[in-house]
Write a protein that holds these residues in place. Structure first.
Motif, PDB file in Angstrom:
ATOM      1  N   ALA A 105      -6.110   8.656   0.824  1.00 50.79           N
ATOM      2  CA  ALA A 105      -5.724   7.351   0.283  1.00 50.79           C
ATOM      3  C   ALA A 105      -5.679   6.298   1.386  1.00 50.79           C
ATOM      4  O   ALA A 105      -6.166   5.172   1.205  1.00 50.79           O
ATOM      5  N   THR A 106      -5.103   6.643   2.538  1.00 48.66           N
ATOM      6  CA  THR A 106      -5.053   5.693   3.650  1.00 48.66           C
ATOM      7  C   THR A 106      -6.446   5.446   4.223  1.00 48.66           C
ATOM      8  O   THR A 106      -6.752   4.330   4.662  1.00 48.66           O
ATOM      9  N   LYS A 125      10.035   6.765   4.484  1.00 50.73           N
ATOM     10  CA  LYS A 125       8.590   6.746   4.707  1.00 50.73           C
ATOM     11  C   LYS A 125       8.058   5.317   4.780  1.00 50.73           C
ATOM     12  O   LYS A 125       7.245   4.987   5.640  1.00 50.73           O
ATOM     13  N   LEU A 126       8.515   4.473   3.861  1.00 52.80           N
ATOM     14  CA  LEU A 126       8.058   3.083   3.837  1.00 52.80           C
ATOM     15  C   LEU A 126       8.495   2.343   5.096  1.00 52.80           C
ATOM     16  O   LEU A 126       7.709   1.574   5.675  1.00 52.80           O
ATOM     17  N   LYS A 148       3.602   8.387  -2.703  1.00 49.17           N
ATOM     18  CA  LYS A 148       3.888   9.342  -3.769  1.00 49.17           C
ATOM     19  C   LYS A 148       2.960  10.545  -3.664  1.00 49.17           C
ATOM     20  O   LYS A 148       3.179  11.569  -4.309  1.00 49.17           O
ATOM     21  N   LEU A 149       1.913  10.399  -2.843  1.00 45.69           N
ATOM     22  CA  LEU A 149       0.966  11.484  -2.601  1.00 45.69           C
ATOM     23  C   LEU A 149       1.409  12.299  -1.398  1.00 45.69           C
ATOM     24  O   LEU A 149       2.217  11.855  -0.589  1.00 45.69           O
ATOM     25  N   LYS A 150       0.841  13.482  -1.247  1.00 46.03           N
ATOM     26  CA  LYS A 150       1.187  14.354  -0.135  1.00 46.03           C
ATOM     27  C   LYS A 150      -0.067  14.978   0.456  1.00 46.03           C
ATOM     28  O   LYS A 150      -1.102  15.083  -0.208  1.00 46.03           O
ATOM     29  N   GLY A 151       0.065  15.399   1.725  1.00 47.80           N
ATOM     30  CA  GLY A 151      -0.991  16.172   2.371  1.00 47.80           C
ATOM     31  C   GLY A 151      -2.309  15.438   2.473  1.00 47.80           C
ATOM     32  O   GLY A 151      -2.377  14.271   2.868  1.00 47.80           O
ATOM     33  N   TYR A 152      -3.377  16.134   2.079  1.00 44.19           N
ATOM     34  CA  TYR A 152      -4.720  15.581   2.205  1.00 44.19           C
ATOM     35  C   TYR A 152      -4.917  14.365   1.310  1.00 44.19           C
ATOM     36  O   TYR A 152      -5.692  13.460   1.644  1.00 44.19           O
ATOM     37  N   VAL A 210       0.831  -1.206   0.000  1.00 37.27           N
ATOM     38  CA  VAL A 210       0.000   0.000   0.000  1.00 37.27           C
ATOM     39  C   VAL A 210       0.864   1.253   0.000  1.00 37.27           C
ATOM     40  O   VAL A 210       0.546   2.255  -0.658  1.00 37.27           O
ATOM     41  N   GLY A 211       1.986   1.203   0.717  1.00 37.55           N
ATOM     42  CA  GLY A 211       2.808   2.396   0.878  1.00 37.55           C
ATOM     43  C   GLY A 211       3.531   2.836  -0.375  1.00 37.55           C
ATOM     44  O   GLY A 211       3.736   4.036  -0.583  1.00 37.55           O
ATOM     45  N   ILE A 212       3.917   1.894  -1.236  1.00 32.64           N
ATOM     46  CA  ILE A 212       4.682   2.256  -2.431  1.00 32.64           C
ATOM     47  C   ILE A 212       3.921   3.245  -3.317  1.00 32.64           C
ATOM     48  O   ILE A 212       4.467   4.287  -3.695  1.00 32.64           O
ATOM     49  N   PRO A 213       2.653   2.983  -3.662  1.00 33.16           N
ATOM     50  CA  PRO A 213       1.947   4.001  -4.456  1.00 33.16           C
ATOM     51  C   PRO A 213       1.409   5.157  -3.613  1.00 33.16           C
ATOM     52  O   PRO A 213       1.327   6.297  -4.081  1.00 33.16           O
TER      53      PRO A 213
END
Length: 351
Positions: free
Chosen positions: A122-123, A214-215, A113-117, A107-110
């Motif tokens: 996504a989570t 992060k991962l 790549k996102l940030k903030g809200y 789940v973390g790999i894609p």
């Protein structure tokens, strides 16, 4: 205890957990209430999740609204592996943690790549998907009816079946989680995480591998949540999907923010505040407001979160440390006190 003592406990990676552990182990000497032990046990479950979430949110600056999914993965892994396949609970806990780690990595790999809200949403979506799977795969999980008959944990022939015994068990896990996490925070990885939280652009410019860090911390926080969920399943012996809804992830985040998202001790303080306030709401709100529905809890904690962000954005623990520092500044030291006495005795300046 003055601010210097608090600073020593905070900076020492072993002294603080030992003091906490010693205080907790003294509680059975003054009380034998099963209710008290059940409250402290639930604080331990939530604190274990929040320790991992604090490292992710407070030190790496990444907001997750899907940790209830890992909490549930650990719980259902232990439940199915022990009840259906007869595995030892300790082995089931380890397998559940490994499953959560693999899922977090996938789940973390894609996602990172996102940030903030966008990252938070996504989570949140991931958590909703996992909750739906728990509910729909009724042949494995029991669906909405829940999963019954989860066996207790045993160690060298001793079964943890009482609130008191489980109180000891969960806080041993919390103790080692604090030690492990604090070692990470004070290591090179911890410095990299703090640089990411400060500015991802600056961290990337000095050579910090953003995705890797992060991962790693996301997987670690998922493992903590999974272990806590597994221990919860063996404690209550019954679980259902409603324990792992999206609101649970939101409550975890509220605990972290209330205690102090940049402070490991805030995990325990936030978990304790949540459990105690939740108990008060369950006992007294129905008496005072009999027509209020079950959604009052999320409304109350939502308002509390907003007030915390406005008036105590750093949380309770940093605010307490600041108050202790101010108190020390106002209290004259022995040298200053002796100088004052000497000046008064001589009548001030000798003119």
């Amino acid at each position: 205890m003055n601010s210097k003592s608090l600073k020593l406990i905070y900076n020492n990676s072993i002294l603080g957990p030992i003091i906490l552990f010693a205080v907790l182990f003294c509680i059975p000497l003054v009380s034998s209430s099963n209710y008290l032990f059940s409250i402290l046990t639930m604080i331990g479950f939530y604190a274990l999740v929040c320790i991992g979430l604090t490292t992710l949110t407070g030190y790496a600056g990444q907001i997750s609204l899907g940790h209830a999914a890992f909490y549930g993965i650990g719980a259902y892994s232990s439940a199915v592996l022990t009840s259906t396949y007869g595995l030892n609970p300790w082995i089931a806990i380890i397998i559940g943690a490994l499953i959560s780690a693999v899922v977090a990595l996938i789940v973390g790999i894609p996602t990172f790549k996102l940030k903030g809200y966008y990252l938070a949403l996504a989570t949140l979506g991931f958590g909703i998907i996992v909750y739906t799977l728990f509910k729909e795969f009724s042949s494995i999980t029991g669906g909405s009816n829940g999963f019954f008959g989860i066996p207790p944990i045993s160690l060298f022939g001793y079964e943890f079946i009482t609130d008191k015994s489980y109180f000891y068990l969960i806080w041993v896990f919390v103790f080692f989680a604090i030690l492990f996490t604090r070692n990470i925070i004070h290591s090179r990885i911890g410095r990299g995480l703090r640089s990411i939280e400060g500015s991802e652009i600056a961290a990337d410019a000095v050579g910090v591998n953003l995705m890797n860090y992060k991962l790693q911390i996301f997987v670690l926080s998922a493992i903590f949540a999974s272990v806590s969920g597994s221990l919860l399943a063996h404690y209550v012996s019954f679980i259902n999907p409603d324990l792992f809804v999206a609101n649970t992830s939101i409550f975890f985040l509220i605990m972290v923010i209330m205690g102090g998202k940049g402070n490991i001790w805030g995990s325990i303080v936030g978990a304790a505040m949540y459990v105690l306030l939740d108990e008060i709401l369950k006992h007294y709100v129905p008496l005072l407001l009999p027509n209020v529905g079950g959604q009052f809890e999320i409304v109350f904690f939502g308002i509390l979160l907003v007030l915390t962000l406005i008036y105590m954005p750093d949380g309770l623990v940093p605010r307490f440390e600041k108050l202790m520092s101010k108190f020390k500044k106002k209290t004259p030291t022995n040298g200053a006190l002796q100088s004052t006495i000497s000046v008064n005795a001589t009548g001030g300046d000798n003119k």
